[in-house]
Design a protein around this motif. Structure first.
Motif, PDB file in Angstrom:
ATOM      1  N   ASP A  27       0.814  -1.222   0.000  1.00 27.05           N
ATOM      2  CA  ASP A  27       0.000   0.000   0.000  1.00 27.05           C
ATOM      3  C   ASP A  27       0.845   1.268   0.000  1.00 27.05           C
ATOM      4  OD1 ASP A  27      -2.204  -1.630   0.061  1.00 27.05           O
ATOM      5  OD2 ASP A  27      -2.605  -1.355   2.209  1.00 27.05           O
ATOM      6  N   ASP A  28       2.071   1.196   0.536  1.00 23.79           N
ATOM      7  CA  ASP A  28       2.928   2.374   0.655  1.00 23.79           C
ATOM      8  C   ASP A  28       4.085   2.343  -0.344  1.00 23.79           C
ATOM      9  OD1 ASP A  28       1.571   3.549   2.981  1.00 23.79           O
ATOM     10  OD2 ASP A  28       2.297   1.760   4.011  1.00 23.79           O
ATOM     11  N   GLN A  29       3.932   1.529  -1.371  1.00 23.37           N
ATOM     12  CA  GLN A  29       5.002   1.383  -2.358  1.00 23.37           C
ATOM     13  C   GLN A  29       4.546   1.836  -3.738  1.00 23.37           C
ATOM     14  OE1 GLN A  29       5.942  -2.892  -1.884  1.00 23.37           O
ATOM     15  NE2 GLN A  29       7.942  -2.229  -1.104  1.00 23.37           N
ATOM     16  N   VAL A  30       5.534   1.994  -4.634  1.00 20.81           N
ATOM     17  CA  VAL A  30       5.243   2.211  -6.044  1.00 20.81           C
ATOM     18  C   VAL A  30       5.988   1.152  -6.847  1.00 20.81           C
ATOM     19  CG1 VAL A  30       5.038   4.708  -5.677  1.00 20.81           C
ATOM     20  CG2 VAL A  30       7.168   3.759  -6.590  1.00 20.81           C
ATOM     21  N   LEU A  31       5.461   0.863  -8.029  1.00 23.85           N
ATOM     22  CA  LEU A  31       6.146   0.000  -8.980  1.00 23.85           C
ATOM     23  C   LEU A  31       6.877   0.900  -9.966  1.00 23.85           C
ATOM     24  CD1 LEU A  31       6.572  -2.939 -10.002  1.00 23.85           C
ATOM     25  CD2 LEU A  31       4.658  -2.533 -11.564  1.00 23.85           C
ATOM     26  N   VAL A  32       8.185   0.738 -10.043  1.00 22.75           N
ATOM     27  CA  VAL A  32       8.991   1.560 -10.957  1.00 22.75           C
ATOM     28  C   VAL A  32       9.389   0.740 -12.169  1.00 22.75           C
ATOM     29  CG1 VAL A  32      11.128   2.886 -11.235  1.00 22.75           C
ATOM     30  CG2 VAL A  32       9.887   2.984  -9.066  1.00 22.75           C
ATOM     31  N   GLU A  33       9.079   1.259 -13.354  1.00 28.25           N
ATOM     32  CA  GLU A  33       9.623   0.701 -14.591  1.00 28.25           C
ATOM     33  C   GLU A  33      11.055   1.205 -14.682  1.00 28.25           C
ATOM     34  OE1 GLU A  33       8.126   0.501 -19.141  1.00 28.25           O
ATOM     35  OE2 GLU A  33       8.529   2.509 -18.379  1.00 28.25           O
ATOM     36  N   VAL A  34      12.007   0.294 -14.563  1.00 25.40           N
ATOM     37  CA  VAL A  34      13.413   0.674 -14.435  1.00 25.40           C
ATOM     38  C   VAL A  34      13.971   1.096 -15.799  1.00 25.40           C
ATOM     39  CG1 VAL A  34      15.705  -0.089 -13.714  1.00 25.40           C
ATOM     40  CG2 VAL A  34      13.669  -0.973 -12.529  1.00 25.40           C
ATOM     41  N   HIS A  35      14.554   2.287 -15.845  1.00 26.31           N
ATOM     42  CA  HIS A  35      15.245   2.747 -17.052  1.00 26.31           C
ATOM     43  C   HIS A  35      16.757   2.627 -16.891  1.00 26.31           C
ATOM     44  CE1 HIS A  35      12.042   4.856 -19.575  1.00 26.31           C
ATOM     45  NE2 HIS A  35      11.392   4.228 -18.607  1.00 26.31           N
ATOM     46  N   ALA A  36      17.248   2.747 -15.668  1.00 27.25           N
ATOM     47  CA  ALA A  36      18.688   2.613 -15.432  1.00 27.25           C
ATOM     48  C   ALA A  36      18.939   2.235 -13.979  1.00 27.25           C
ATOM     49  CB  ALA A  36      19.421   3.906 -15.778  1.00 27.25           C
ATOM     50  N   GLU A  58      16.903 -14.993   0.873  1.00 35.49           N
ATOM     51  CA  GLU A  58      16.561 -16.230   0.166  1.00 35.49           C
ATOM     52  C   GLU A  58      16.862 -16.057  -1.314  1.00 35.49           C
ATOM     53  OE1 GLU A  58      12.569 -17.506   0.759  1.00 35.49           O
ATOM     54  OE2 GLU A  58      12.722 -17.580   2.949  1.00 35.49           O
ATOM     55  N   PHE A  59      17.269 -17.149  -1.959  1.00 40.71           N
ATOM     56  CA  PHE A  59      17.470 -17.152  -3.410  1.00 40.71           C
ATOM     57  C   PHE A  59      16.121 -17.387  -4.096  1.00 40.71           C
ATOM     58  CE2 PHE A  59      21.668 -18.615  -1.802  1.00 40.71           C
ATOM     59  CZ  PHE A  59      22.449 -17.618  -2.353  1.00 40.71           C
ATOM     60  N   PRO A  60      15.953 -16.939  -5.350  1.00 42.10           N
ATOM     61  CA  PRO A  60      16.913 -16.151  -6.133  1.00 42.10           C
ATOM     62  C   PRO A  60      16.986 -14.703  -5.646  1.00 42.10           C
ATOM     63  CG  PRO A  60      14.864 -16.392  -7.351  1.00 42.10           C
ATOM     64  CD  PRO A  60      14.718 -17.216  -6.104  1.00 42.10           C
ATOM     65  N   ILE A  61      18.161 -14.121  -5.766  1.00 42.16           N
ATOM     66  CA  ILE A  61      18.388 -12.740  -5.351  1.00 42.16           C
ATOM     67  C   ILE A  61      18.610 -11.883  -6.601  1.00 42.16           C
ATOM     68  CG2 ILE A  61      19.930 -11.165  -4.104  1.00 42.16           C
ATOM     69  CD1 ILE A  61      20.689 -13.600  -2.307  1.00 42.16           C
ATOM     70  N   ILE A  62      17.861 -10.789  -6.682  1.00 44.29           N
ATOM     71  CA  ILE A  62      18.154  -9.755  -7.683  1.00 44.29           C
ATOM     72  C   ILE A  62      19.011  -8.710  -6.981  1.00 44.29           C
ATOM     73  CG2 ILE A  62      17.230  -8.031  -9.269  1.00 44.29           C
ATOM     74  CD1 ILE A  62      14.575  -9.545  -9.245  1.00 44.29           C
ATOM     75  N   LEU A  63      20.221  -8.502  -7.456  1.00 43.83           N
ATOM     76  CA  LEU A  63      21.107  -7.504  -6.876  1.00 43.83           C
ATOM     77  C   LEU A  63      20.742  -6.120  -7.417  1.00 43.83           C
ATOM     78  CD1 LEU A  63      24.434  -9.492  -7.353  1.00 43.83           C
ATOM     79  CD2 LEU A  63      23.116  -9.294  -5.235  1.00 43.83           C
ATOM     80  N   GLY A  64      21.422  -5.092  -6.902  1.00 49.42           N
ATOM     81  CA  GLY A  64      21.247  -3.723  -7.401  1.00 49.42           C
ATOM     82  C   GLY A  64      20.404  -2.877  -6.485  1.00 49.42           C
ATOM     83  N   TRP A  65      20.952  -1.724  -6.052  1.00 47.68           N
ATOM     84  CA  TRP A  65      20.223  -0.850  -5.130  1.00 47.68           C
ATOM     85  C   TRP A  65      20.348   0.622  -5.499  1.00 47.68           C
ATOM     86  CZ3 TRP A  65      22.741  -5.318  -3.594  1.00 47.68           C
ATOM     87  CH2 TRP A  65      21.870  -6.350  -3.210  1.00 47.68           C
ATOM     88  N   ASP A  66      20.260   0.892  -6.789  1.00 50.13           N
ATOM     89  CA  ASP A  66      20.080   2.234  -7.342  1.00 50.13           C
ATOM     90  C   ASP A  66      19.018   2.087  -8.420  1.00 50.13           C
ATOM     91  OD1 ASP A  66      21.931   4.084  -6.145  1.00 50.13           O
ATOM     92  OD2 ASP A  66      23.576   3.183  -7.278  1.00 50.13           O
ATOM     93  N   VAL A  67      18.106   3.033  -8.506  1.00 44.31           N
ATOM     94  CA  VAL A  67      17.111   2.934  -9.568  1.00 44.31           C
ATOM     95  C   VAL A  67      16.711   4.315 -10.068  1.00 44.31           C
ATOM     96  CG1 VAL A  67      15.088   2.897  -8.020  1.00 44.31           C
ATOM     97  CG2 VAL A  67      14.928   1.872 -10.296  1.00 44.31           C
ATOM     98  N   ALA A  68      16.514   4.405 -11.382  1.00 44.93           N
ATOM     99  CA  ALA A  68      15.917   5.582 -12.015  1.00 44.93           C
ATOM    100  C   ALA A  68      14.921   5.067 -13.034  1.00 44.93           C
ATOM    101  CB  ALA A  68      16.985   6.433 -12.693  1.00 44.93           C
TER     102      ALA A  68
END
Length: 312
Positions: A27-36, A58-68
């Motif tokens: 409820d307090d989140q947004v879905l971001v279409e990742v461009h970079a 837990e696996f599988p893990i998606i790495l990455g913690w910057d989003v635009a």
């Protein structure tokens, strides 16, 4: 959606392309279409398993913690952002990161991108820029006229730290190899010490604040250059309390806290011309490209940020 995942810890070869469901949002989140997105040392340290006790995902893990990217959907409690907004963030550290076509982000961690900001620039800022901000502003409380030493100025955090310190009116000294001296002066560094030819601890004194991004002997030697009651913050290894006490230095370790309000301040600094991302390399979202990007980051010699372009 396409995503790059790991199903076990290991070398860069464990990064694999996969098809996953789009993330569901709260409820307090947004879905971001990742461009970079971008690569940070936390990515490959987690991939190798160095952080598995601190971050037992837990696996599988998606790495990455910057989003635009662009907001594709909003939770029912979100009223500060809407579909179509261009946003960037350092999302919470979960096992569903940003090497993907979509990612869920807590709304309070987002900031709107200025109109003139590209997705590549936006993806290069959050993690490294917020780390530099929290070191200098929250911990260091750096003021005009103070002398600041930033180790590894050409690295991801160092580049932002130099610019932020200068915007506060500090005198900035940094360490780098010869090839980066003029580059760092162009960012505002008042003095660049070639660490291969000079020992900073023998030529500097009366420093108010040190940002340590190297650790080990560099951290230990940094105490010698600090004023009494000076400050040292490390982003790689917690300083020894007894050693800091012996030198009358206030020392601490900083683990980044994602912060949307501070990200807005970095966006304002960008718009004002006081903060310029430096992108050293760009890759596309693909298995081999991400593996290559990790290998580059692991050399510790990449100048500026490594950005992943998810959408053209």
């Amino acid at each position: 959606m396409k995503a790059i995942v790991i199903n076990q810890y290991g070398g860069k070869d464990v990064l694999q392309e996969s098809e996953l469901e789009k993330p569901a949002i709260g409820d307090d989140q947004v879905l971001v279409e990742v461009h970079a997105t971008s690569i940070n040392p936390i990515d490959w340290k987690l991939r190798e398993g160095y952080l598995k006790e601190m971050l037992p995902f837990e696996f599988p893990i998606i790495l990455g913690w910057d989003v635009a990217g662009i907001i594709a959907d909003t939770g029912k409690n979100v009223d500060s952002f809407k579909k179509g907004d261009r946003v960037f963030a350092r999302p919470a550290t979960t096992n569903r990161g940003t090497y993907a076509e979509y990612t869920a982000v807590d709304a309070h961690l987002l900031a709107k991108m200025p109109d003139e900001m590209s997705y590549a620039d936006a993806a290069a800022i959050p993690l490294a820029g917020l780390t530099a901000w929290q070191c200098l502003v929250d911990f260091g409380k750096v003021k005009q006229g103070e002398k600041v030493l930033i180790h590894a100025g050409a690295g991801g955090v160092g580049i932002y730290a130099i610019q932020i310190a200068k915007s506060f009116g500090a005198e900035v000294v940094t360490t780098a190899s010869e090839k980066n001296i003029e580059f760092l002066k162009s960012l505002g560094a008042d003095r660049v010490i070639n660490y291969k030819e000079e020992d900073f601890s023998e030529i500097l004194q009366d420093v108010d604040f040190v940002l340590d991004s190297i650790g080990g002997d560099v951290q230990t030697s940094s105490y010698k250059v600090l004023k009494k009651n000076g400050k040292l913050v490390s982003i790689v290894s917690p300083p020894d309390e007894e050693e800091a006490k012996k030198h009358n230095v206030n020392a601490g370790f900083l683990w980044l806290e994602p912060n949307g309000e501070q990200l807005k301040k970095l966006a304002d600094a960008y718009s004002a011309g006081n903060l310029k991302p430096v992108i050293g390399s760009t890759f596309k979202l693909g298995e081999e490209a991400i593996q290559e990007a990790h290998a580059l980051s692991e050399t510790h010699h990449a100048r500026g940020k490594i950005v992943i372009l998810v959408k053209e």
